[in-house]
Design a protein around this motif. Structure first.
Motif, PDB file in Angstrom:
ATOM      1  N   VAL A 214       0.987  -1.317   0.036  1.00  0.00           N
ATOM      2  CA  VAL A 214      -0.185  -0.217  -0.230  1.00  0.00           C
ATOM      3  C   VAL A 214       0.698   1.573  -0.276  1.00  0.00           C
ATOM      4  CG1 VAL A 214      -1.153   1.555   1.440  1.00  0.00           C
ATOM      5  CG2 VAL A 214      -2.087  -1.002   0.853  1.00  0.00           C
ATOM      6  N   ALA A 215       1.730   1.194   0.781  1.00  0.00           N
ATOM      7  CA  ALA A 215       2.540   2.316   0.803  1.00  0.00           C
ATOM      8  C   ALA A 215       3.482   2.931  -0.388  1.00  0.00           C
ATOM      9  CB  ALA A 215       4.046   2.207   1.469  1.00  0.00           C
ATOM     10  N   ALA A 216       3.822   1.629  -1.072  1.00  0.00           N
ATOM     11  CA  ALA A 216       4.950   1.383  -2.489  1.00  0.00           C
ATOM     12  C   ALA A 216       3.726   1.727  -3.349  1.00  0.00           C
ATOM     13  CB  ALA A 216       5.189   0.412  -2.494  1.00  0.00           C
ATOM     14  N   SER A 217       2.480   2.055  -3.457  1.00  0.00           N
ATOM     15  CA  SER A 217       1.493   1.703  -4.042  1.00  0.00           C
ATOM     16  C   SER A 217       1.349   4.019  -3.977  1.00  0.00           C
ATOM     17  CB  SER A 217       0.341   1.542  -4.336  1.00  0.00           C
ATOM     18  OG  SER A 217       0.396   0.003  -4.417  1.00  0.00           O
ATOM     19  N   ILE A 218       0.804   3.937  -2.950  1.00  0.00           N
ATOM     20  CA  ILE A 218       0.730   5.682  -2.390  1.00  0.00           C
ATOM     21  C   ILE A 218       1.673   6.456  -2.966  1.00  0.00           C
ATOM     22  CG2 ILE A 218       0.744   6.834  -0.259  1.00  0.00           C
ATOM     23  CD1 ILE A 218      -1.145   5.224   0.882  1.00  0.00           C
TER      24      ILE A 218
ATOM     25  N   TYR B 257       1.287   9.700  -5.270  1.00  0.00           N
ATOM     26  CA  TYR B 257       2.485  10.779  -4.726  1.00  0.00           C
ATOM     27  C   TYR B 257       2.901  11.401  -5.621  1.00  0.00           C
ATOM     28  CZ  TYR B 257       2.596  14.226  -1.228  1.00  0.00           C
ATOM     29  OH  TYR B 257       2.938  15.338  -0.961  1.00  0.00           O
ATOM     30  N   PHE B 258       3.965  10.527  -6.182  1.00  0.00           N
ATOM     31  CA  PHE B 258       5.053  10.940  -6.531  1.00  0.00           C
ATOM     32  C   PHE B 258       4.808  10.744  -8.225  1.00  0.00           C
ATOM     33  CE2 PHE B 258       6.977  10.175  -2.452  1.00  0.00           C
ATOM     34  CZ  PHE B 258       7.339  11.385  -2.615  1.00  0.00           C
ATOM     35  N   ARG B 259       4.081  11.201  -8.945  1.00  0.00           N
ATOM     36  CA  ARG B 259       3.430  10.901  -9.888  1.00  0.00           C
ATOM     37  C   ARG B 259       4.218   9.966 -10.814  1.00  0.00           C
ATOM     38  NH1 ARG B 259       3.322  14.996 -12.718  1.00  0.00           N
ATOM     39  NH2 ARG B 259       5.220  16.638 -11.073  1.00  0.00           N
ATOM     40  N   LEU B 260       4.302   8.792 -10.470  1.00  0.00           N
ATOM     41  CA  LEU B 260       4.843   7.400 -11.134  1.00  0.00           C
ATOM     42  C   LEU B 260       6.205   7.806 -11.731  1.00  0.00           C
ATOM     43  CD1 LEU B 260       2.413   6.671 -14.355  1.00  0.00           C
ATOM     44  CD2 LEU B 260       3.347   4.838 -12.102  1.00  0.00           C
ATOM     45  N   ILE B 261       6.810   7.838 -10.597  1.00  0.00           N
ATOM     46  CA  ILE B 261       8.166   8.653 -10.660  1.00  0.00           C
ATOM     47  C   ILE B 261       9.189   7.767 -11.318  1.00  0.00           C
ATOM     48  CG2 ILE B 261       8.607   7.726  -8.587  1.00  0.00           C
ATOM     49  CD1 ILE B 261      10.321  11.238  -9.594  1.00  0.00           C
ATOM     50  N   GLN B 262       8.864   6.365 -10.991  1.00  0.00           N
ATOM     51  CA  GLN B 262       9.949   5.167 -11.742  1.00  0.00           C
ATOM     52  C   GLN B 262       9.932   5.325 -13.321  1.00  0.00           C
ATOM     53  OE1 GLN B 262       6.862   5.434  -9.760  1.00  0.00           O
ATOM     54  NE2 GLN B 262       6.647   2.675  -8.974  1.00  0.00           N
TER      55      GLN B 262
ATOM     56  N   ALA C 146       5.352  -6.042  -7.445  1.00  0.00           N
ATOM     57  CA  ALA C 146       5.973  -5.234  -6.408  1.00  0.00           C
ATOM     58  C   ALA C 146       7.164  -4.736  -6.484  1.00  0.00           C
ATOM     59  CB  ALA C 146       5.738  -6.549  -5.018  1.00  0.00           C
ATOM     60  N   GLY C 147       7.923  -4.973  -7.397  1.00  0.00           N
ATOM     61  CA  GLY C 147       9.361  -4.130  -7.269  1.00  0.00           C
ATOM     62  C   GLY C 147       9.000  -3.157  -8.212  1.00  0.00           C
ATOM     63  N   LEU C 148       8.023  -3.154  -8.653  1.00  0.00           N
ATOM     64  CA  LEU C 148       8.104  -1.749  -9.987  1.00  0.00           C
ATOM     65  C   LEU C 148       7.462  -0.918  -8.875  1.00  0.00           C
ATOM     66  CD1 LEU C 148       6.812  -3.124 -13.322  1.00  0.00           C
ATOM     67  CD2 LEU C 148       9.296  -1.773 -12.694  1.00  0.00           C
ATOM     68  N   LEU C 149       6.652  -1.029  -8.015  1.00  0.00           N
ATOM     69  CA  LEU C 149       6.096  -0.231  -7.312  1.00  0.00           C
ATOM     70  C   LEU C 149       7.251   0.052  -6.126  1.00  0.00           C
ATOM     71  CD1 LEU C 149       2.547  -1.774  -6.785  1.00  0.00           C
ATOM     72  CD2 LEU C 149       2.885   0.519  -8.134  1.00  0.00           C
ATOM     73  N   GLY C 150       7.756  -0.639  -5.584  1.00  0.00           N
ATOM     74  CA  GLY C 150       8.310  -0.636  -4.783  1.00  0.00           C
ATOM     75  C   GLY C 150      10.105   0.628  -4.271  1.00  0.00           C
ATOM     76  N   MET C 151       9.915   0.687  -5.782  1.00  0.00           N
ATOM     77  CA  MET C 151      11.305   1.864  -5.912  1.00  0.00           C
ATOM     78  C   MET C 151      10.510   2.857  -5.970  1.00  0.00           C
ATOM     79  SD  MET C 151      10.919   0.460 -10.665  1.00  0.00           S
ATOM     80  CE  MET C 151      12.274   1.721 -11.341  1.00  0.00           C
ATOM     81  N   ALA C 152       9.550   3.030  -6.012  1.00  0.00           N
ATOM     82  CA  ALA C 152       8.948   4.746  -5.257  1.00  0.00           C
ATOM     83  C   ALA C 152       9.354   4.638  -3.946  1.00  0.00           C
ATOM     84  CB  ALA C 152       7.627   4.583  -5.796  1.00  0.00           C
ATOM     85  N   SER C 153       8.821   3.338  -3.356  1.00  0.00           N
ATOM     86  CA  SER C 153       9.440   3.549  -1.691  1.00  0.00           C
ATOM     87  C   SER C 153      10.868   3.565  -1.565  1.00  0.00           C
ATOM     88  CB  SER C 153       9.097   2.887  -1.082  1.00  0.00           C
ATOM     89  OG  SER C 153       8.243   2.162  -0.982  1.00  0.00           O
ATOM     90  N   LYS C 154      11.863   3.279  -2.044  1.00  0.00           N
ATOM     91  CA  LYS C 154      12.775   3.569  -2.450  1.00  0.00           C
ATOM     92  C   LYS C 154      13.624   4.996  -2.914  1.00  0.00           C
ATOM     93  CE  LYS C 154      15.590   0.140  -2.429  1.00  0.00           C
ATOM     94  NZ  LYS C 154      16.171  -0.763  -0.803  1.00  0.00           N
ATOM     95  N   PHE C 155      12.628   5.463  -3.673  1.00  0.00           N
ATOM     96  CA  PHE C 155      12.984   6.685  -4.019  1.00  0.00           C
ATOM     97  C   PHE C 155      12.883   7.536  -3.005  1.00  0.00           C
ATOM     98  CE2 PHE C 155      10.540  10.457  -5.583  1.00  0.00           C
ATOM     99  CZ  PHE C 155      11.376  11.287  -5.744  1.00  0.00           C
ATOM    100  N   THR C 156      11.625   7.389  -1.985  1.00  0.00           N
ATOM    101  CA  THR C 156      11.390   8.914  -0.947  1.00  0.00           C
ATOM    102  C   THR C 156      12.801   8.332   0.040  1.00  0.00           C
ATOM    103  OG1 THR C 156       8.741   8.437  -1.154  1.00  0.00           O
ATOM    104  CG2 THR C 156       9.338   8.946  -0.003  1.00  0.00           C
TER     105      THR C 156
ATOM    106  N   GLY D 183      17.473  10.182  -4.728  1.00  0.00           N
ATOM    107  CA  GLY D 183      16.493   9.567  -4.763  1.00  0.00           C
ATOM    108  C   GLY D 183      16.162   8.463  -6.007  1.00  0.00           C
ATOM    109  N   VAL D 184      16.377   9.248  -7.014  1.00  0.00           N
ATOM    110  CA  VAL D 184      16.222   8.764  -8.967  1.00  0.00           C
ATOM    111  C   VAL D 184      17.654   8.170  -9.054  1.00  0.00           C
ATOM    112  CG1 VAL D 184      16.399   9.583 -10.989  1.00  0.00           C
ATOM    113  CG2 VAL D 184      15.010  10.900  -9.166  1.00  0.00           C
ATOM    114  N   VAL D 185      18.508   7.649  -8.321  1.00  0.00           N
ATOM    115  CA  VAL D 185      19.280   6.421  -8.850  1.00  0.00           C
ATOM    116  C   VAL D 185      18.878   5.602  -8.025  1.00  0.00           C
ATOM    117  CG1 VAL D 185      21.971   6.135  -8.097  1.00  0.00           C
ATOM    118  CG2 VAL D 185      21.246   8.171  -9.404  1.00  0.00           C
ATOM    119  N   SER D 186      18.022   5.607  -6.310  1.00  0.00           N
ATOM    120  CA  SER D 186      18.034   4.715  -5.899  1.00  0.00           C
ATOM    121  C   SER D 186      17.282   3.766  -6.187  1.00  0.00           C
ATOM    122  CB  SER D 186      17.877   5.266  -4.513  1.00  0.00           C
ATOM    123  OG  SER D 186      16.540   5.763  -4.385  1.00  0.00           O
ATOM    124  N   LEU D 187      15.899   4.847  -7.371  1.00  0.00           N
ATOM    125  CA  LEU D 187      14.439   3.849  -7.685  1.00  0.00           C
ATOM    126  C   LEU D 187      15.950   2.859  -8.742  1.00  0.00           C
ATOM    127  CD1 LEU D 187      13.674   4.890 -10.564  1.00  0.00           C
ATOM    128  CD2 LEU D 187      13.048   6.798  -9.329  1.00  0.00           C
TER     129      LEU D 187
END
Lengths: 518, 143
Positions: A65-69, A73-78, A142-152, A340-344
């Motif tokens: 859920v967090a990864a999806s939010i 929130y970051f408009r598909l930053i990944q 889950a990996g694709l969504l997780g990219m946003a959590s990692k970015f944050t 953050g961008v690199v970490s995704l």
């Protein structure tokens, strides 16, 4: 769904040595384990408690859920920032006058060496073995969504790190919790930081240390024959000690060089297998998609595949856990957003690329037995029957060995090296949490490092069911605290991101001359 | 005329400096720029702890190179009556010397020949060869 499936890699690979050890040191070990299980049991049960009537662990939902939010929130930053991430890693935006500082590439490589490991080799096999090929679909999602959590978390970690007068840096969730909450005028940041640090230290002893030592020993003894675990433990502890206390950089440097090589060899071997069976790839993806929504007869059907996929992805790429934020915070950049961008890319490489390779190889080499009459997988005792009755690491090993007979030896080496590099990474994460609680200083550092080495020996020699359960719980508790703080701090990240991308668009931030044009 | 001299902390670099001095002595208004490049790749692999200490180490490396190699060379040149200044940078030796030469408007780069031989050099070529091959500024390689 039992709790033990969370660490099935361990269960699968350590059954034999664990049993013989249990016979040797049954009384003491059993008593320690029992006492430990009693004390930590309620905590473990709480973290992995299923949502009522579903069997779906709430912690997995919490992460997804967090990864999806964050994705929303970051408009598909990944997707938006994916190619910019690659340009940053290549150094296109690095000021040549900063040469000699930590580069984006180095921060990413260091963080990756902490996450690429058993999760990619054993965890995937477990997910596919129980959840069927469809688990791969959910794992990739889950990996694709997780990219946003990692970015944050990584953007915040760079923004709120501590830079000391002597030129060293300390960063991580505990620092952004404390400073970030204060900046937003919220209370509770200090408490969250302390909680996070405590969980981080526990996880560094458990999943980042004992689990790794234990798995390394299981792999080595599987290759050369059974022998006491404390021997592996002492050797590993001595090497870890030499690196983290003795400062023998050469060992670390060799590992850091060999680990990416092993990673490339692993992916390379998988690619060769896929290339040789290119006509099967379509079928394999068909199985993955069909399985994702129908289950193809696996235990628990669709939900079973989904839970397994999400779980293993979360465990493998640690997005939202906060561990990588510590590693990424060392990069030299004026713009927190860049890191953050690199970490995704990290969950992308770890989960979307490497985990998918493993899954495809297992599926294509037909390790999972299909009923020729119905076309459905043959399920027994909650898992799909495999050709050699394998599971976990041995399933991956068997899949690769069906094409390259020598691969199991390489895999043992890979697991041992991955285990070692994960330990080195986690020793640092634990250390940062420890010094956050007890202050920076030589005495504190040495204390932590010595305790860390002692846990290596314990991890390799004991049978650690409850201890591992607990350390898994500790890793996910880090995510509970970390994600809670990310919700509070995400407006700060959005401000950073919007400002950065606006300046990128106007050309205020641009590539340095000499960088190849796109 | 501005001459950038690449030092390597070895005798080969010293010979390059000697040659640059002879050239400068024959010219009017010659300016000597003495550069030392600390070999560094942004694509190397490091531990998290090394990363955390990197900034500090970098400063130490620059200070050490300045103190041991560049400053003595500049002082000696100044004493001999030349106009000279020093530079210390991290990076790929050939790329960085070239960049420094361009940025500082040098008209000539003087470097020593390969300071060490061996297999890797046969395979990948030396900094001197790379620089001579790709530079947009005249390069003198001193034997």
């Amino acid at each position: 769904m039992t709790r033990s499936t969370f660490i099935p890699a361990l269960a699968a690979a350590t059954t034999i040595p664990a049993m013989s050890l249990a016979q040797e040191a049954a009384t003491i070990d059993a008593r320690v384990n029992e006492a430990f299980a009693t004390i930590t049991g309620p905590f473990v049960a709480l973290i992995f408690a299923p949502i009522p009537f579903t069997g779906f662990p709430w912690i997995v939902l919490w992460l997804v859920v967090a990864a999806s939010i964050f994705t929303w929130y970051f408009r598909l930053i990944q997707v938006r920032a994916f190619f910019h991430a690659i340009a940053l890693v290549r150094g296109d935006y690095s000021d040549p006058n900063d040469a000699g500082e930590v580069s984006h590439f180095q921060a990413l490589a260091t963080a990756l060496s902490g996450t690429v490991g058993l999760g990619n080799i054993a965890g995937v096999a477990v997910a596919v073995g129980i959840g069927g090929p469809g688990a791969t679909f959910w794992m990739i999602l889950a990996g694709l969504l997780g990219m946003a959590s990692k970015f944050t978390e990584c953007t915040l970690a760079v923004k709120y790190r501590n830079e000391y007068p002597d030129g060293t840096v300390s960063g991580g969730p505990m620092y952004y919790m404390k400073k970030g909450f204060a900046e937003r005028g919220r209370k509770g940041g200090g408490i969250l930081a302390v909680l996070f640090s405590v969980f981080c230290i526990l996880a560094s002893f458990g999943a980042g240390n004992m689990f790794q030592a234990n798995q390394a020993h299981a792999q080595i003894s599987g290759l050369v024959g059974d022998y006491p675990g404390w021997i592996t433990g002492i050797v590993f502890a001595a090497i870890v000690f030499a690196v983290i206390v003795g400062g023998i950089k050469s060992i670390a440097r060799v590992t850091e060089k060999v680990v990416p090589f092993m990673g490339l060899l692993y992916v390379g071997a998988a690619l060769v297998i896929l290339a040789a069976n290119y006509d099967q790839i379509g079928w394999a993806f068909g199985q993955i998609f069909a399985g994702a929504f129908t289950g193809l007869g696996v235990a628990g059907g669709l939900v079973g595949a989904l839970i397994q996929g999400f779980r293993r992805a979360a465990f493998s790429n640690e997005a939202g856990v906060g561990s990588a934020a510590i590693a990424h915070s060392a990069v030299r950049t004026k713009e927190p957003t860049t890191e953050g961008v690199v970490s995704l890319l990290e969950p992308f490489v770890d989960t979307v690329v490497i985990c998918t390779m493993t899954a495809l190889v297992i599926i294509i080499t037909r390790q999972l037995m299909i009923d020729p009459d119905t076309g459905r997988y043959i399920v027994q005792d909650g898992a799909i029957q495999t050709v050699g009755g394998t599971s976990g690491v041995t399933l991956t090993s068997a899949a690769f060995a069906s094409v390259f007979s020598w691969f199991p030896v390489v895999l043992v080496l890979a697991v041992v090296l991955f285990a070692f590099s994960t330990m080195i990474s986690w020793s640092y994460y634990g250390l940062k949490a420890f010094t956050y609680l007890f202050g920076e200083g030589k005495v504190q550092e040495l204390t932590f490092k010595v305790i860390f080495c002692i846990f290596v020996v314990i991890g390799a020699s004991a049978s650690l069911g409850p201890v591992i359960d607990f350390s898994d719980a500790a890793i996910f508790s880090m995510a509970v605290v970390n994600i809670a703080s990310l919700y509070v701090l995400m407006p700060i990240v959005r401000r950073e991101v919007n400002s950065y991308f606006a300046r990128l668009k106007t050309g205020e931030i641009r590539k340095f001359s000499g960088a190849p044009a796109e | 005329m501005k001459i950038l001299v690449g030092l390597d902390g070895h005798e080969t670099g010293a010979r390059a400096l000697d040659h640059a001095k002879r050239l400068a002595a024959a010219m009017e208004d010659a300016v000597l720029l003495v550069a030392y490049v600390i070999e560094w790749s942004p694509y190397s692999f490091q531990t998290a702890e090394e990363n955390a200490e990197r900034h500090k180490r970098r400063l130490e490396e620059v200070a050490a190179a300045q103190e041991r190699i560049v400053d003595p060379a500049v002082a000696a040149l100044a004493k001999a009556g030349f106009t000279a200044s020093g530079l210390v940078h991290h990076g790929d030796v050939a790329d960085t010397l070239h960049r420094l030469a361009e940025e500082n408007g040098a008209d000539l780069i003087v470097i020593g020949r390969a300071s060490k031989g061996g297999f890797s050099q046969r395979l990948f070529g030396s900094s001197s060869v790379n620089l001579a091959m790709h530079a947009t500024i005249p390069v003198t390689v001193v034997g």
